[in-house]
Design a protein around this motif. Structure first.
Motif, PDB file in Angstrom:
ATOM      1  N   ARG A 205      32.421  41.621  44.804  1.00 33.96           N
ATOM      2  CA  ARG A 205      31.973  40.516  45.649  1.00 33.96           C
ATOM      3  C   ARG A 205      30.926  40.951  46.681  1.00 33.96           C
ATOM      4  O   ARG A 205      30.518  40.159  47.524  1.00 33.96           O
ATOM      5  N   GLY A 206      30.520  42.225  46.625  1.00 38.20           N
ATOM      6  CA  GLY A 206      29.523  42.714  47.560  1.00 38.20           C
ATOM      7  C   GLY A 206      30.081  43.108  48.901  1.00 38.20           C
ATOM      8  O   GLY A 206      29.328  43.270  49.867  1.00 38.20           O
ATOM      9  N   GLN A 207      31.413  43.280  48.969  1.00 38.71           N
ATOM     10  CA  GLN A 207      32.066  43.699  50.207  1.00 38.71           C
ATOM     11  C   GLN A 207      32.329  45.197  50.195  1.00 38.71           C
ATOM     12  O   GLN A 207      32.227  45.848  49.157  1.00 38.71           O
ATOM     13  N   LYS A 208      32.673  45.743  51.350  1.00 32.92           N
ATOM     14  CA  LYS A 208      33.146  47.119  51.383  1.00 32.92           C
ATOM     15  C   LYS A 208      34.428  47.217  50.563  1.00 32.92           C
ATOM     16  O   LYS A 208      35.144  46.238  50.398  1.00 32.92           O
ATOM     17  N   GLY A 209      34.732  48.415  50.092  1.00 37.04           N
ATOM     18  CA  GLY A 209      35.927  48.599  49.283  1.00 37.04           C
ATOM     19  C   GLY A 209      37.200  48.629  50.082  1.00 37.04           C
ATOM     20  O   GLY A 209      38.291  48.698  49.512  1.00 37.04           O
ATOM     21  N   TRP A 210      37.097  48.580  51.411  1.00 40.90           N
ATOM     22  CA  TRP A 210      38.273  48.602  52.280  1.00 40.90           C
ATOM     23  C   TRP A 210      38.179  47.460  53.273  1.00 40.90           C
ATOM     24  O   TRP A 210      37.108  46.919  53.540  1.00 40.90           O
ATOM     25  N   VAL A 211      39.329  47.084  53.828  1.00 36.22           N
ATOM     26  CA  VAL A 211      39.371  45.992  54.796  1.00 36.22           C
ATOM     27  C   VAL A 211      38.606  46.389  56.050  1.00 36.22           C
ATOM     28  O   VAL A 211      38.730  47.512  56.548  1.00 36.22           O
ATOM     29  N   THR A 212      37.817  45.462  56.569  1.00 38.94           N
ATOM     30  CA  THR A 212      37.035  45.728  57.767  1.00 38.94           C
ATOM     31  C   THR A 212      37.226  44.606  58.771  1.00 38.94           C
ATOM     32  O   THR A 212      36.977  43.435  58.476  1.00 38.94           O
ATOM     33  N   GLY A 213      37.726  44.942  59.951  1.00 39.24           N
ATOM     34  CA  GLY A 213      37.960  43.916  60.966  1.00 39.24           C
ATOM     35  C   GLY A 213      39.195  43.100  60.693  1.00 39.24           C
ATOM     36  O   GLY A 213      39.845  43.237  59.652  1.00 39.24           O
ATOM     37  N   GLY A 214      39.516  42.217  61.628  1.00 39.67           N
ATOM     38  CA  GLY A 214      40.758  41.470  61.544  1.00 39.67           C
ATOM     39  C   GLY A 214      40.603  39.990  61.282  1.00 39.67           C
ATOM     40  O   GLY A 214      41.497  39.199  61.605  1.00 39.67           O
ATOM     41  N   THR A 215      39.489  39.600  60.668  1.00 35.16           N
ATOM     42  CA  THR A 215      39.290  38.189  60.339  1.00 35.16           C
ATOM     43  C   THR A 215      38.873  38.056  58.883  1.00 35.16           C
ATOM     44  O   THR A 215      38.387  39.017  58.262  1.00 35.16           O
ATOM     45  N   ALA A 216      39.039  36.853  58.357  1.00 36.22           N
ATOM     46  CA  ALA A 216      38.588  36.600  56.990  1.00 36.22           C
ATOM     47  C   ALA A 216      37.073  36.728  56.899  1.00 36.22           C
ATOM     48  O   ALA A 216      36.544  37.277  55.932  1.00 36.22           O
ATOM     49  N   ALA A 217      36.374  36.226  57.920  1.00 33.98           N
ATOM     50  CA  ALA A 217      34.912  36.263  57.910  1.00 33.98           C
ATOM     51  C   ALA A 217      34.380  37.686  57.817  1.00 33.98           C
ATOM     52  O   ALA A 217      33.391  37.955  57.124  1.00 33.98           O
ATOM     53  N   SER A 218      35.031  38.635  58.511  1.00 29.46           N
ATOM     54  CA  SER A 218      34.568  40.022  58.470  1.00 29.46           C
ATOM     55  C   SER A 218      34.826  40.665  57.110  1.00 29.46           C
ATOM     56  O   SER A 218      34.330  41.760  56.833  1.00 29.46           O
ATOM     57  N   ASN A 219      35.582  39.970  56.256  1.00 29.79           N
ATOM     58  CA  ASN A 219      35.855  40.444  54.905  1.00 29.79           C
ATOM     59  C   ASN A 219      35.263  39.529  53.844  1.00 29.79           C
ATOM     60  O   ASN A 219      35.665  39.571  52.676  1.00 29.79           O
ATOM     61  N   GLY A 220      34.322  38.692  54.266  1.00 30.16           N
ATOM     62  CA  GLY A 220      33.581  37.866  53.330  1.00 30.16           C
ATOM     63  C   GLY A 220      34.317  36.669  52.787  1.00 30.16           C
ATOM     64  O   GLY A 220      33.978  36.160  51.717  1.00 30.16           O
ATOM     65  N   LEU A 221      35.341  36.187  53.527  1.00 30.06           N
ATOM     66  CA  LEU A 221      36.111  35.030  53.079  1.00 30.06           C
ATOM     67  C   LEU A 221      36.084  33.925  54.132  1.00 30.06           C
ATOM     68  O   LEU A 221      35.850  34.193  55.319  1.00 30.06           O
ATOM     69  N   PRO A 222      36.353  32.686  53.736  1.00 29.66           N
ATOM     70  CA  PRO A 222      36.404  31.575  54.702  1.00 29.66           C
ATOM     71  C   PRO A 222      37.544  31.755  55.701  1.00 29.66           C
ATOM     72  O   PRO A 222      38.534  32.448  55.432  1.00 29.66           O
ATOM     73  N   VAL A 224      39.930  30.026  56.440  1.00 31.39           N
ATOM     74  CA  VAL A 224      41.245  29.582  55.986  1.00 31.39           C
ATOM     75  C   VAL A 224      42.113  30.763  55.546  1.00 31.39           C
ATOM     76  O   VAL A 224      43.334  30.658  55.477  1.00 31.39           O
ATOM     77  N   PHE A 225      41.486  31.905  55.280  1.00 31.58           N
ATOM     78  CA  PHE A 225      42.212  33.098  54.845  1.00 31.58           C
ATOM     79  C   PHE A 225      42.485  34.077  55.995  1.00 31.58           C
ATOM     80  O   PHE A 225      42.856  35.231  55.748  1.00 31.58           O
ATOM     81  N   ASN A 226      42.338  33.637  57.229  1.00 29.88           N
ATOM     82  CA  ASN A 226      42.509  34.537  58.372  1.00 29.88           C
ATOM     83  C   ASN A 226      43.871  35.229  58.402  1.00 29.88           C
ATOM     84  O   ASN A 226      43.984  36.381  58.840  1.00 29.88           O
ATOM     85  N   ALA A 227      44.922  34.530  57.954  1.00 25.16           N
ATOM     86  CA  ALA A 227      46.266  35.115  58.018  1.00 25.16           C
ATOM     87  C   ALA A 227      46.367  36.400  57.202  1.00 25.16           C
ATOM     88  O   ALA A 227      47.181  37.280  57.510  1.00 25.16           O
ATOM     89  N   ILE A 228      45.535  36.535  56.175  1.00 27.29           N
ATOM     90  CA  ILE A 228      45.572  37.729  55.324  1.00 27.29           C
ATOM     91  C   ILE A 228      45.163  38.969  56.101  1.00 27.29           C
ATOM     92  O   ILE A 228      45.648  40.070  55.838  1.00 27.29           O
ATOM     93  N   TYR A 229      44.287  38.783  57.096  1.00 28.65           N
ATOM     94  CA  TYR A 229      43.716  39.932  57.810  1.00 28.65           C
ATOM     95  C   TYR A 229      44.171  40.034  59.261  1.00 28.65           C
ATOM     96  O   TYR A 229      43.693  40.908  59.988  1.00 28.65           O
ATOM     97  N   ALA A 230      45.105  39.184  59.650  1.00 29.78           N
ATOM     98  CA  ALA A 230      45.600  39.226  61.029  1.00 29.78           C
ATOM     99  C   ALA A 230      46.166  40.605  61.343  1.00 29.78           C
ATOM    100  O   ALA A 230      46.961  41.153  60.568  1.00 29.78           O
ATOM    101  N   GLY A 231      45.760  41.179  62.450  1.00 30.12           N
ATOM    102  CA  GLY A 231      46.262  42.478  62.870  1.00 30.12           C
ATOM    103  C   GLY A 231      45.433  43.657  62.402  1.00 30.12           C
ATOM    104  O   GLY A 231      45.637  44.789  62.858  1.00 30.12           O
ATOM    105  N   GLU A 232      44.481  43.429  61.501  1.00 26.76           N
ATOM    106  CA  GLU A 232      43.694  44.536  60.974  1.00 26.76           C
ATOM    107  C   GLU A 232      42.641  45.051  61.954  1.00 26.76           C
ATOM    108  O   GLU A 232      41.972  46.053  61.683  1.00 26.76           O
ATOM    109  N   ALA A 233      42.488  44.396  63.094  1.00 26.67           N
ATOM    110  CA  ALA A 233      41.567  44.896  64.123  1.00 26.67           C
ATOM    111  C   ALA A 233      42.247  45.923  65.021  1.00 26.67           C
ATOM    112  O   ALA A 233      41.647  46.423  65.975  1.00 26.67           O
ATOM    113  N   ASN A 234      43.485  46.251  64.724  1.00 26.92           N
ATOM    114  CA  ASN A 234      44.241  47.207  65.525  1.00 26.92           C
ATOM    115  C   ASN A 234      43.576  48.585  65.546  1.00 26.92           C
ATOM    116  O   ASN A 234      43.098  49.073  64.522  1.00 26.92           O
ATOM    117  N   THR A 235      43.553  49.214  66.716  1.00 23.37           N
ATOM    118  CA  THR A 235      42.997  50.567  66.833  1.00 23.37           C
ATOM    119  C   THR A 235      44.014  51.544  67.418  1.00 23.37           C
ATOM    120  O   THR A 235      43.668  52.676  67.738  1.00 23.37           O
TER     121      THR A 235
END
Length: 278
Positions: A205-222, A224-235
């Motif tokens: 899909r032209g994205q990085k091979g790993w999750v980046t950031g904690g939102t759907a938008a930062s992973n190339g998705l609408p 509506v998919f934010n719940a999938i990436y919630a918490g991934e901005a943790n450092t």
């Protein structure tokens, strides 16, 4: 060795289902576990005893979040979902371009093996495997109106969402299998293959091979998919804030990408429930 061959080797059905192979795998796991553990200790965490104790307590608590059978049925539900999704897609004429069909045929093969394995594991323990749900991949049960089998970009986006969710879901339940070496070993074998699925689909899909950031938008998705990436901005890892420790190596974004965060069973079921009719 090409990608499909690598994926096939990492999801070897004989390895998952042959007792002698299981024993060999577990033996190898035991022989190397001490060296792996020593090599993976975060130095900042090791130097901070109070934070180390807190992390250990958290891991111990995770072991009581569900029974092994509940975790196996939970994993089986996710595998049912993914297998059905890819089966319908492969059976839909004109959806998947010819150049991509081999990849999704291979992923379908893996998901089918995973379903068979988890179902056998539950039944082998003397418990009843969960019945296969009825799925609606338009997302109508959750108020969505998607068309994954009529629009290839939508199919790809939802595939990424399912795979990224699966990786975090397996990670979130690993603690519940901590006292069963055999089940933990095979669950982790499945987990790593799911991660490779996610990476492959993301790159397609032209994205990085790993999750980046904690939102759907930062992973190339609408959104509506934010719940999938919630918490991934943790450092913060092991109680240590890492974002400011490596400023010349990418800072906070690089730290976020370097660690996958687990999802709880309830969080995963809330995401999956969007596509489950009954």
């Amino acid at each position: 060795m090409n990608l499909l061959k690598i994926l096939d080797n990492l999801s070897n059905e004989e390895l998952l289902n042959t007792k002698s192979s299981r024993r060999g795998s577990i033996s190898q796991f035991k022989n190397t576990s001490k060296n792996i553990a020593l090599a993976s200790i975060p130095f900042a965490l090791a130097a901070t005893s109070s934070k180390a104790k807190a992390a250990t307590a958290s891991m111990s608590a995770a072991a009581f979040q569900a029974t092994p059978t509940e975790v196996l049925n939970f994993a089986l539900t996710l595998e049912y979902l993914e297998r059905n999704y890819y089966q319908i897609a492969m059976d839909t004429d004109g959806l998947i371009p010819e150049a991509d069909r081999a990849v999704f045929a291979q992923i379908l093969k893996h998901e089918t093996s995973h379903v068979d394995f988890f179902k056998a594991a539950v039944e082998g323990s003397g418990e009843e495997a969960i019945a296969e749900p009825t799925f609606d991949f338009t997302g109508a049960p959750g108020g969505l109106d998607l068309d994954p089998f009529g629009d290839y970009p939508t199919f790809m986006a939802l595939s990424q969402g399912f795979e990224d969710t699966g990786v975090r879901a397996f990670k979130g339940q690993a603690g519940a299998l901590a006292n069963d070496n055999a089940l933990l070993t095979f669950a982790l074998q499945v987990h790593s293959v799911e991660a490779r699925h996610a990476s492959q689909v993301r790159r397609m899909r032209g994205q990085k091979g790993w999750v980046t950031g904690g939102t759907a938008a930062s992973n190339g998705l609408p959104d509506v998919f934010n719940a999938i990436y919630a918490g991934e901005a943790n450092t913060v890892q092991g109680g240590v804030e890492l974002a400011t420790l490596f400023p010349t190596f990418g800072g906070a974004p690089a730290v976020q990408e370097a660690f996958d965060e687990p999802l709880t069973m309830d969080e995963v079921l809330a995401i999956g429930g969007i596509f489950i009719v009954s």
